[in-house]
Scaffold this motif. Structure first.
Motif, PDB file in Angstrom:
ATOM      1  N   GLY A 184      -4.644  18.742  -4.450  1.00  0.00           N
ATOM      2  CA  GLY A 184      -5.385  18.112  -3.292  1.00  0.00           C
ATOM      3  C   GLY A 184      -5.564  19.006  -1.795  1.00  0.00           C
ATOM      4  N   LEU A 185      -4.610  19.379  -1.609  1.00  0.00           N
ATOM      5  CA  LEU A 185      -4.652  20.255  -0.193  1.00  0.00           C
ATOM      6  C   LEU A 185      -5.378  21.336  -0.594  1.00  0.00           C
ATOM      7  N   TYR A 186      -5.706  22.061  -1.391  1.00  0.00           N
ATOM      8  CA  TYR A 186      -6.348  23.055  -1.508  1.00  0.00           C
ATOM      9  C   TYR A 186      -7.879  22.836  -1.555  1.00  0.00           C
ATOM     10  N   ALA A 187      -8.068  21.567  -2.481  1.00  0.00           N
ATOM     11  CA  ALA A 187      -9.542  21.334  -2.520  1.00  0.00           C
ATOM     12  C   ALA A 187     -10.021  20.664  -1.203  1.00  0.00           C
ATOM     13  N   PHE A 188      -9.276  19.976  -0.454  1.00  0.00           N
ATOM     14  CA  PHE A 188      -9.457  19.713   1.115  1.00  0.00           C
ATOM     15  C   PHE A 188      -9.925  21.166   1.799  1.00  0.00           C
ATOM     16  N   ASN A 189      -8.899  22.005   1.497  1.00  0.00           N
ATOM     17  CA  ASN A 189      -9.438  23.400   2.202  1.00  0.00           C
ATOM     18  C   ASN A 189     -10.576  23.966   1.896  1.00  0.00           C
ATOM     19  N   LEU A 190     -10.851  23.762   0.499  1.00  0.00           N
ATOM     20  CA  LEU A 190     -12.483  24.314  -0.008  1.00  0.00           C
ATOM     21  C   LEU A 190     -13.364  23.532   0.768  1.00  0.00           C
ATOM     22  N   GLU A 191     -13.316  22.304   0.584  1.00  0.00           N
ATOM     23  CA  GLU A 191     -14.349  21.355   0.914  1.00  0.00           C
ATOM     24  C   GLU A 191     -14.561  21.468   2.707  1.00  0.00           C
ATOM     25  N   VAL A 192     -13.662  21.699   3.377  1.00  0.00           N
ATOM     26  CA  VAL A 192     -13.736  21.878   5.013  1.00  0.00           C
ATOM     27  C   VAL A 192     -14.070  23.397   4.945  1.00  0.00           C
ATOM     28  N   ALA A 193     -13.706  24.515   4.226  1.00  0.00           N
ATOM     29  CA  ALA A 193     -13.974  25.759   4.774  1.00  0.00           C
ATOM     30  C   ALA A 193     -15.484  25.927   4.530  1.00  0.00           C
ATOM     31  N   ARG A 194     -16.132  25.292   3.437  1.00  0.00           N
ATOM     32  CA  ARG A 194     -17.530  25.789   2.951  1.00  0.00           C
ATOM     33  C   ARG A 194     -18.431  24.855   3.697  1.00  0.00           C
ATOM     34  N   ILE A 195     -18.063  23.858   4.661  1.00  0.00           N
ATOM     35  CA  ILE A 195     -19.043  23.027   5.456  1.00  0.00           C
ATOM     36  C   ILE A 195     -19.911  24.056   6.361  1.00  0.00           C
ATOM     37  N   ALA A 196     -19.405  24.987   6.961  1.00  0.00           N
ATOM     38  CA  ALA A 196     -20.165  25.792   7.772  1.00  0.00           C
ATOM     39  C   ALA A 196     -21.513  26.529   6.893  1.00  0.00           C
TER      40      ALA A 196
ATOM     41  N   ARG B 119       6.025  13.691   4.205  1.00  0.00           N
ATOM     42  CA  ARG B 119       5.852  13.347   5.661  1.00  0.00           C
ATOM     43  C   ARG B 119       5.028  14.758   6.094  1.00  0.00           C
ATOM     44  N   LEU B 120       3.968  15.159   5.802  1.00  0.00           N
ATOM     45  CA  LEU B 120       3.054  16.032   6.017  1.00  0.00           C
ATOM     46  C   LEU B 120       2.690  15.664   7.401  1.00  0.00           C
ATOM     47  N   ASP B 121       2.888  16.630   8.279  1.00  0.00           N
ATOM     48  CA  ASP B 121       2.625  16.407   9.878  1.00  0.00           C
ATOM     49  C   ASP B 121       1.152  16.392  10.249  1.00  0.00           C
ATOM     50  N   ARG B 122       0.627  15.284  10.630  1.00  0.00           N
ATOM     51  CA  ARG B 122      -0.722  14.989  10.991  1.00  0.00           C
ATOM     52  C   ARG B 122      -1.043  16.114  11.919  1.00  0.00           C
ATOM     53  N   ALA B 123      -0.384  16.416  13.003  1.00  0.00           N
ATOM     54  CA  ALA B 123      -0.717  17.513  13.998  1.00  0.00           C
ATOM     55  C   ALA B 123      -1.137  18.689  13.325  1.00  0.00           C
ATOM     56  N   LEU B 124      -0.668  19.181  12.177  1.00  0.00           N
ATOM     57  CA  LEU B 124      -0.976  20.388  11.469  1.00  0.00           C
ATOM     58  C   LEU B 124      -2.534  20.328  11.062  1.00  0.00           C
ATOM     59  N   PHE B 125      -2.899  18.955  10.444  1.00  0.00           N
ATOM     60  CA  PHE B 125      -4.290  18.504  10.057  1.00  0.00           C
ATOM     61  C   PHE B 125      -5.066  18.792  11.154  1.00  0.00           C
ATOM     62  N   ASP B 126      -4.690  18.176  12.218  1.00  0.00           N
ATOM     63  CA  ASP B 126      -5.438  18.157  13.339  1.00  0.00           C
ATOM     64  C   ASP B 126      -5.981  19.630  13.956  1.00  0.00           C
ATOM     65  N   ARG B 127      -4.748  20.383  13.753  1.00  0.00           N
ATOM     66  CA  ARG B 127      -5.002  21.871  14.341  1.00  0.00           C
ATOM     67  C   ARG B 127      -5.998  22.681  13.476  1.00  0.00           C
ATOM     68  N   TYR B 128      -5.773  22.307  12.135  1.00  0.00           N
ATOM     69  CA  TYR B 128      -6.572  23.141  11.030  1.00  0.00           C
ATOM     70  C   TYR B 128      -7.966  22.497  11.244  1.00  0.00           C
ATOM     71  N   LEU B 129      -8.342  21.345  11.441  1.00  0.00           N
ATOM     72  CA  LEU B 129      -9.708  20.847  11.771  1.00  0.00           C
ATOM     73  C   LEU B 129     -10.260  21.253  12.968  1.00  0.00           C
ATOM     74  N   ASP B 130      -9.434  21.244  13.960  1.00  0.00           N
ATOM     75  CA  ASP B 130     -10.164  21.940  15.430  1.00  0.00           C
ATOM     76  C   ASP B 130     -10.593  23.349  15.171  1.00  0.00           C
ATOM     77  N   ALA B 131      -9.739  24.045  14.447  1.00  0.00           N
ATOM     78  CA  ALA B 131     -10.132  25.387  14.191  1.00  0.00           C
ATOM     79  C   ALA B 131     -11.216  25.423  13.306  1.00  0.00           C
ATOM     80  N   ARG B 132     -11.298  24.690  12.206  1.00  0.00           N
ATOM     81  CA  ARG B 132     -12.778  24.658  11.518  1.00  0.00           C
ATOM     82  C   ARG B 132     -14.012  24.375  12.144  1.00  0.00           C
ATOM     83  N   ALA B 133     -13.841  23.529  13.481  1.00  0.00           N
ATOM     84  CA  ALA B 133     -14.900  23.203  14.158  1.00  0.00           C
ATOM     85  C   ALA B 133     -15.498  24.344  14.757  1.00  0.00           C
ATOM     86  N   LEU B 134     -15.031  25.678  14.837  1.00  0.00           N
ATOM     87  CA  LEU B 134     -15.396  26.761  15.240  1.00  0.00           C
ATOM     88  C   LEU B 134     -16.294  27.291  14.259  1.00  0.00           C
ATOM     89  N   ASP B 135     -16.259  27.183  12.966  1.00  0.00           N
ATOM     90  CA  ASP B 135     -16.791  27.770  12.003  1.00  0.00           C
ATOM     91  C   ASP B 135     -18.549  27.657  11.910  1.00  0.00           C
TER      92      ASP B 135
END
Length: 291
Positions: A46-58, A104-120
């Motif tokens: 699930g985590l890696y599919a999420f990463n794949l989908e977000v990483a290829r948005i750009a 209990r995956l940290d929501r802040a880590l998801f936020d940091r990840y998506l904030d960085a991907r917003a640069l793509d």
């Protein structure tokens, strides 16, 4: 057991298989490492599919505004999951919801990840080394930290802290290697991922040549990645073995970074290896747990 009672498990299996199929087509290396996690593999799928989908948005979105809208969709979906809402709209969400509840995956880590991907969608392009390093920490570093936590529910606080530190370093090194491998495609779409004193020589790259001015920046990035890799491995004895499948995602980082550190590195072919060698290396690491 009634059909009603079995339905959630069947749904979860279907979602995990859908995630595996996405990875099979788009990120087979991470698929192989996720499957090493046994009964916790769906969490990584699930985590890696999420990463794949977000990483290829750009690369998939034609306009930056469309990319930002898609990123916002993922932000909203994750906010809903963290609030205990429905895991609907993508097969990655149900395995992610299970991992969030169990680990209990940290929501802040998801936020940091998506904030960085917003640069793509705008590159990514970096004028300063510090900005590039932060991007690597918030993409690859955050992703590996989440993967590690997904596998270590029930571990004590000290073990979690050590694993988290090692994952931050290993994820950074892995992201540096992946960026190195992606340089031709990034420059082709107009990005300036490496901080340089002057714009990169795109005419040389269009001819399949690595501009000499690029090599010092590449070597500096590679050395930094190798340093991070060494710091992660210095902690390996203290990281619970259950976390090993998460660290396996960085299995090729050392080979790529060592190649990029050479003064004659060719970014178009210098990191390539045979599929037989690649798979053999991963199989050995999965067997021994030595990442």
């Amino acid at each position: 057991m009634s059909a009603r009672a079995r339905a959630p498990a069947l749904d979860a299996d279907a979602d995990a298989e859908a995630c595996a199929e996405l990875l099979r087509r788009g990120d087979p290396d991470r698929l192989r490492t996720a499957l090493a996690a046994g009964d916790k593999a769906p969490r990584l799928l699930g985590l890696y599919a999420f990463n794949l989908e977000v990483a290829r948005i750009a690369s998939a979105a034609r306009e930056p505004i469309l990319a930002q809208m898609r990123l916002q969709w993922w932000r909203d979906a994750l906010e809903r999951l963290h609030a205990g809402g429905a895991a609907a709209g993508h097969p990655a969400l149900a395995p992610l919801a299970e991992a969030m509840a169990a680990a209990r995956l940290d929501r802040a880590l998801f936020d940091r990840y998506l904030d960085a991907r917003a640069l793509d969608p705008e590159g990514p392009s970096f004028a300063e080394e510090g900005a590039l390093h932060a991007y690597l920490a918030d993409t690859g570093g955050a992703l590996m930290r989440l993967a590690t936590r997904a596998l270590l529910d029930g571990a004590d606080a000290d073990a979690l802290a050590v694993a988290d530190e090692a994952a931050a370093h290993m994820g950074w090194a892995s992201a540096a290697a992946n960026l190195t491998r992606a340089l031709p495609a990034l420059y082709a779409r107009g990005a300036e991922p490496l901080p340089l004193d002057a714009p990169a020589d795109r005419a040389a790259m269009a001819e399949g040549r690595t501009p000499p001015a690029l090599r010092p920046a590449l070597a500096a990035l590679a050395r930094a990645g190798l340093g991070r890799l060494a710091r992660a491995r210095a902690l390996r004895r203290r990281v619970p073995r259950a976390a090993a499948p998460a660290f396996l995602a960085g299995w090729e980082a050392e080979r790529i970074l060592r190649a990029a550190a050479r003064p004659d590195y060719d970014m178009f072919s210098g990191h390539q290896a045979s599929e037989f060698r690649r798979r053999g290396s991963l199989a050995l690491r999965a067997l021994t747990g030595l990442w």
